[in-house]
Design a protein around this motif. Structure first.
Motif, PDB file in Angstrom:
ATOM      1  N   GLN A  25       0.820  -1.208   0.000  1.00 50.69           N
ATOM      2  CA  GLN A  25       0.000   0.000   0.000  1.00 50.69           C
ATOM      3  C   GLN A  25       0.857   1.263   0.000  1.00 50.69           C
ATOM      4  O   GLN A  25       0.386   2.328  -0.320  1.00 50.69           O
ATOM      5  CB  GLN A  25      -0.933   0.003   1.209  1.00 50.69           C
ATOM      6  CG  GLN A  25      -1.985  -1.078   1.115  1.00 50.69           C
ATOM      7  CD  GLN A  25      -2.829  -1.152   2.362  1.00 50.69           C
ATOM      8  OE1 GLN A  25      -2.649  -0.408   3.305  1.00 50.69           O
ATOM      9  NE2 GLN A  25      -3.768  -2.087   2.377  1.00 50.69           N
ATOM     10  N   SER A  26       2.126   1.132   0.371  1.00 51.51           N
ATOM     11  CA  SER A  26       3.023   2.277   0.373  1.00 51.51           C
ATOM     12  C   SER A  26       3.684   2.400  -0.999  1.00 51.51           C
ATOM     13  O   SER A  26       3.658   1.471  -1.799  1.00 51.51           O
ATOM     14  CB  SER A  26       4.088   2.092   1.457  1.00 51.51           C
ATOM     15  OG  SER A  26       5.003   3.146   1.419  1.00 51.51           O
ATOM     16  N   ARG A  27       4.297   3.519  -1.261  1.00 51.48           N
ATOM     17  CA  ARG A  27       4.971   3.709  -2.535  1.00 51.48           C
ATOM     18  C   ARG A  27       6.371   3.107  -2.533  1.00 51.48           C
ATOM     19  O   ARG A  27       7.016   3.064  -3.553  1.00 51.48           O
ATOM     20  CB  ARG A  27       5.050   5.197  -2.861  1.00 51.48           C
ATOM     21  CG  ARG A  27       3.691   5.773  -3.201  1.00 51.48           C
ATOM     22  CD  ARG A  27       3.798   7.202  -3.552  1.00 51.48           C
ATOM     23  NE  ARG A  27       4.125   7.940  -2.333  1.00 51.48           N
ATOM     24  CZ  ARG A  27       4.381   9.218  -2.269  1.00 51.48           C
ATOM     25  NH1 ARG A  27       4.363   9.939  -3.349  1.00 51.48           N
ATOM     26  NH2 ARG A  27       4.648   9.798  -1.126  1.00 51.48           N
ATOM     27  N   VAL A  28       6.855   2.678  -1.376  1.00 53.55           N
ATOM     28  CA  VAL A  28       8.187   2.087  -1.303  1.00 53.55           C
ATOM     29  C   VAL A  28       8.120   0.671  -1.849  1.00 53.55           C
ATOM     30  O   VAL A  28       7.357  -0.155  -1.386  1.00 53.55           O
ATOM     31  CB  VAL A  28       8.706   2.071   0.152  1.00 53.55           C
ATOM     32  CG1 VAL A  28      10.055   1.411   0.228  1.00 53.55           C
ATOM     33  CG2 VAL A  28       8.763   3.484   0.693  1.00 53.55           C
ATOM     34  N   VAL A  29       8.905   0.402  -2.871  1.00 53.71           N
ATOM     35  CA  VAL A  29       8.929  -0.923  -3.483  1.00 53.71           C
ATOM     36  C   VAL A  29      10.374  -1.385  -3.558  1.00 53.71           C
ATOM     37  O   VAL A  29      11.264  -0.614  -3.871  1.00 53.71           O
ATOM     38  CB  VAL A  29       8.316  -0.890  -4.903  1.00 53.71           C
ATOM     39  CG1 VAL A  29       8.391  -2.251  -5.562  1.00 53.71           C
ATOM     40  CG2 VAL A  29       6.874  -0.414  -4.850  1.00 53.71           C
ATOM     41  N   SER A  30      10.610  -2.652  -3.255  1.00 51.58           N
ATOM     42  CA  SER A  30      11.957  -3.193  -3.304  1.00 51.58           C
ATOM     43  C   SER A  30      11.949  -4.532  -4.026  1.00 51.58           C
ATOM     44  O   SER A  30      11.042  -5.326  -3.859  1.00 51.58           O
ATOM     45  CB  SER A  30      12.481  -3.394  -1.883  1.00 51.58           C
ATOM     46  OG  SER A  30      13.642  -4.176  -1.902  1.00 51.58           O
ATOM     47  N   ASP A  31      12.980  -4.785  -4.800  1.00 55.55           N
ATOM     48  CA  ASP A  31      13.110  -6.085  -5.453  1.00 55.55           C
ATOM     49  C   ASP A  31      13.513  -7.155  -4.447  1.00 55.55           C
ATOM     50  O   ASP A  31      13.325  -8.339  -4.688  1.00 55.55           O
ATOM     51  CB  ASP A  31      14.180  -6.018  -6.549  1.00 55.55           C
ATOM     52  CG  ASP A  31      13.764  -5.101  -7.683  1.00 55.55           C
ATOM     53  OD1 ASP A  31      12.547  -4.913  -7.878  1.00 55.55           O
ATOM     54  OD2 ASP A  31      14.659  -4.589  -8.371  1.00 55.55           O
ATOM     55  N   ASN A  32      14.072  -6.738  -3.310  1.00 59.60           N
ATOM     56  CA  ASN A  32      14.560  -7.693  -2.312  1.00 59.60           C
ATOM     57  C   ASN A  32      13.460  -8.256  -1.426  1.00 59.60           C
ATOM     58  O   ASN A  32      13.662  -9.260  -0.778  1.00 59.60           O
ATOM     59  CB  ASN A  32      15.609  -7.027  -1.418  1.00 59.60           C
ATOM     60  CG  ASN A  32      16.790  -6.531  -2.215  1.00 59.60           C
ATOM     61  OD1 ASN A  32      17.112  -7.081  -3.253  1.00 59.60           O
ATOM     62  ND2 ASN A  32      17.428  -5.484  -1.733  1.00 59.60           N
ATOM     63  N   ALA A  33      12.337  -7.597  -1.335  1.00 56.27           N
ATOM     64  CA  ALA A  33      11.268  -8.045  -0.439  1.00 56.27           C
ATOM     65  C   ALA A  33      10.002  -8.291  -1.251  1.00 56.27           C
ATOM     66  O   ALA A  33       9.564  -7.428  -1.999  1.00 56.27           O
ATOM     67  CB  ALA A  33      11.008  -6.991   0.636  1.00 56.27           C
ATOM     68  N   PRO A  34       9.417  -9.490  -1.112  1.00 53.24           N
ATOM     69  CA  PRO A  34       8.190  -9.767  -1.860  1.00 53.24           C
ATOM     70  C   PRO A  34       7.029  -8.943  -1.332  1.00 53.24           C
ATOM     71  O   PRO A  34       7.089  -8.382  -0.248  1.00 53.24           O
ATOM     72  CB  PRO A  34       7.957 -11.260  -1.607  1.00 53.24           C
ATOM     73  CG  PRO A  34       8.651 -11.534  -0.319  1.00 53.24           C
ATOM     74  CD  PRO A  34       9.804 -10.583  -0.249  1.00 53.24           C
ATOM     75  N   GLU A  35       5.947  -8.890  -2.138  1.00 52.96           N
ATOM     76  CA  GLU A  35       4.756  -8.166  -1.696  1.00 52.96           C
ATOM     77  C   GLU A  35       4.205  -8.788  -0.418  1.00 52.96           C
ATOM     78  O   GLU A  35       4.403  -9.957  -0.151  1.00 52.96           O
ATOM     79  CB  GLU A  35       3.700  -8.190  -2.789  1.00 52.96           C
ATOM     80  CG  GLU A  35       4.055  -7.326  -3.979  1.00 52.96           C
ATOM     81  CD  GLU A  35       4.289  -5.882  -3.627  1.00 52.96           C
ATOM     82  OE1 GLU A  35       3.483  -5.282  -2.877  1.00 52.96           O
ATOM     83  OE2 GLU A  35       5.292  -5.322  -4.086  1.00 52.96           O
ATOM     84  N   GLY A  36       3.495  -8.014   0.332  1.00 55.90           N
ATOM     85  CA  GLY A  36       2.983  -8.452   1.627  1.00 55.90           C
ATOM     86  C   GLY A  36       3.558  -7.551   2.694  1.00 55.90           C
ATOM     87  O   GLY A  36       4.197  -6.539   2.404  1.00 55.90           O
ATOM     88  N   LEU A  37       3.345  -7.905   3.921  1.00 55.59           N
ATOM     89  CA  LEU A  37       3.851  -7.104   5.024  1.00 55.59           C
ATOM     90  C   LEU A  37       5.374  -7.149   5.030  1.00 55.59           C
ATOM     91  O   LEU A  37       5.971  -8.213   4.880  1.00 55.59           O
ATOM     92  CB  LEU A  37       3.311  -7.650   6.351  1.00 55.59           C
ATOM     93  CG  LEU A  37       3.630  -6.796   7.559  1.00 55.59           C
ATOM     94  CD1 LEU A  37       2.692  -5.597   7.603  1.00 55.59           C
ATOM     95  CD2 LEU A  37       3.494  -7.597   8.814  1.00 55.59           C
ATOM     96  N   LYS A  38       5.984  -6.006   5.163  1.00 56.42           N
ATOM     97  CA  LYS A  38       7.439  -5.929   5.264  1.00 56.42           C
ATOM     98  C   LYS A  38       7.817  -4.721   6.099  1.00 56.42           C
ATOM     99  O   LYS A  38       6.995  -3.839   6.355  1.00 56.42           O
ATOM    100  CB  LYS A  38       8.096  -5.894   3.897  1.00 56.42           C
ATOM    101  CG  LYS A  38       7.647  -4.777   2.992  1.00 56.42           C
ATOM    102  CD  LYS A  38       8.216  -4.968   1.598  1.00 56.42           C
ATOM    103  CE  LYS A  38       7.491  -4.109   0.597  1.00 56.42           C
ATOM    104  NZ  LYS A  38       7.850  -4.386  -0.767  1.00 56.42           N
ATOM    105  N   VAL A  39       9.057  -4.713   6.520  1.00 56.85           N
ATOM    106  CA  VAL A  39       9.579  -3.609   7.316  1.00 56.85           C
ATOM    107  C   VAL A  39      10.865  -3.130   6.667  1.00 56.85           C
ATOM    108  O   VAL A  39      11.675  -3.931   6.189  1.00 56.85           O
ATOM    109  CB  VAL A  39       9.863  -4.054   8.774  1.00 56.85           C
ATOM    110  CG1 VAL A  39      10.665  -3.003   9.531  1.00 56.85           C
ATOM    111  CG2 VAL A  39       8.567  -4.343   9.506  1.00 56.85           C
ATOM    112  N   ILE A  40      11.027  -1.829   6.650  1.00 54.32           N
ATOM    113  CA  ILE A  40      12.261  -1.228   6.152  1.00 54.32           C
ATOM    114  C   ILE A  40      12.951  -0.573   7.347  1.00 54.32           C
ATOM    115  O   ILE A  40      12.370   0.283   8.017  1.00 54.32           O
ATOM    116  CB  ILE A  40      11.983  -0.188   5.054  1.00 54.32           C
ATOM    117  CG1 ILE A  40      11.207  -0.843   3.908  1.00 54.32           C
ATOM    118  CG2 ILE A  40      13.297   0.423   4.558  1.00 54.32           C
ATOM    119  CD1 ILE A  40      10.625   0.127   2.919  1.00 54.32           C
TER     120      ILE A  40
END
Length: 129
Positions: free
Chosen positions: A45-60
């Motif tokens: 839902q956030s605009r932060v996208v990373s190739d290292n973390a799949p979609e779903g809940l994540k923390v940066i």
């Protein structure tokens, strides 16, 4: 059919400590500096996208950097976050069932770990071997 549901809510400070420790113990190439801030991203839902973390809940994890033009960020996926929180519970002697399903959800500016056990899980955990 009875169901046992338990929810543990971790504050942002508790998350920062647990995730920083986890990242260091897992040798995730983190700097020696401290975590300045954590960003919880729920289902893309956030605009932060990373190739290292799949979609779903994540923390940066945002680490302190001497170069403002080159911020240091480490991405943790849902499984890594869950492992870090379970490790924190073990360290604090908070009992968690081995059986049952464990879910993470964003809770205000922090995270909640929900554990659900169905009737079979409850019976299996109370049987004496």
């Amino acid at each position: 059919m009875p169901v046992d549901v338990r929810k543990l809510i971790f504050s942002k400070q508790e998350l920062r400590l647990a995730l920083q420790k986890f990242a260091k113990e897992q040798n995730l190439n983190v700097p020696e500096s401290h975590v300045e801030d954590i960003q919880i991203v729920d289902n893309g839902q956030s605009r932060v996208v990373s190739d290292n973390a799949p979609e779903g809940l994540k923390v940066i994890l945002h680490y302190t950097s001497s170069d403002p033009q080159n911020p240091i960020r480490v991405h943790l996926n849902e499984n890594q976050i869950l492992e870090a929180l379970v490790n924190m519970c073990r360290g604090l002697k908070i009992p968690l069932p081995r059986r049952g399903q464990k879910f993470l959800a964003k809770h205000k500016d922090a995270l909640a770990l929900t554990i659900g056990m169905n009737e079979q899980d409850i019976r299996s955990s109370t049987q004496v071997g």
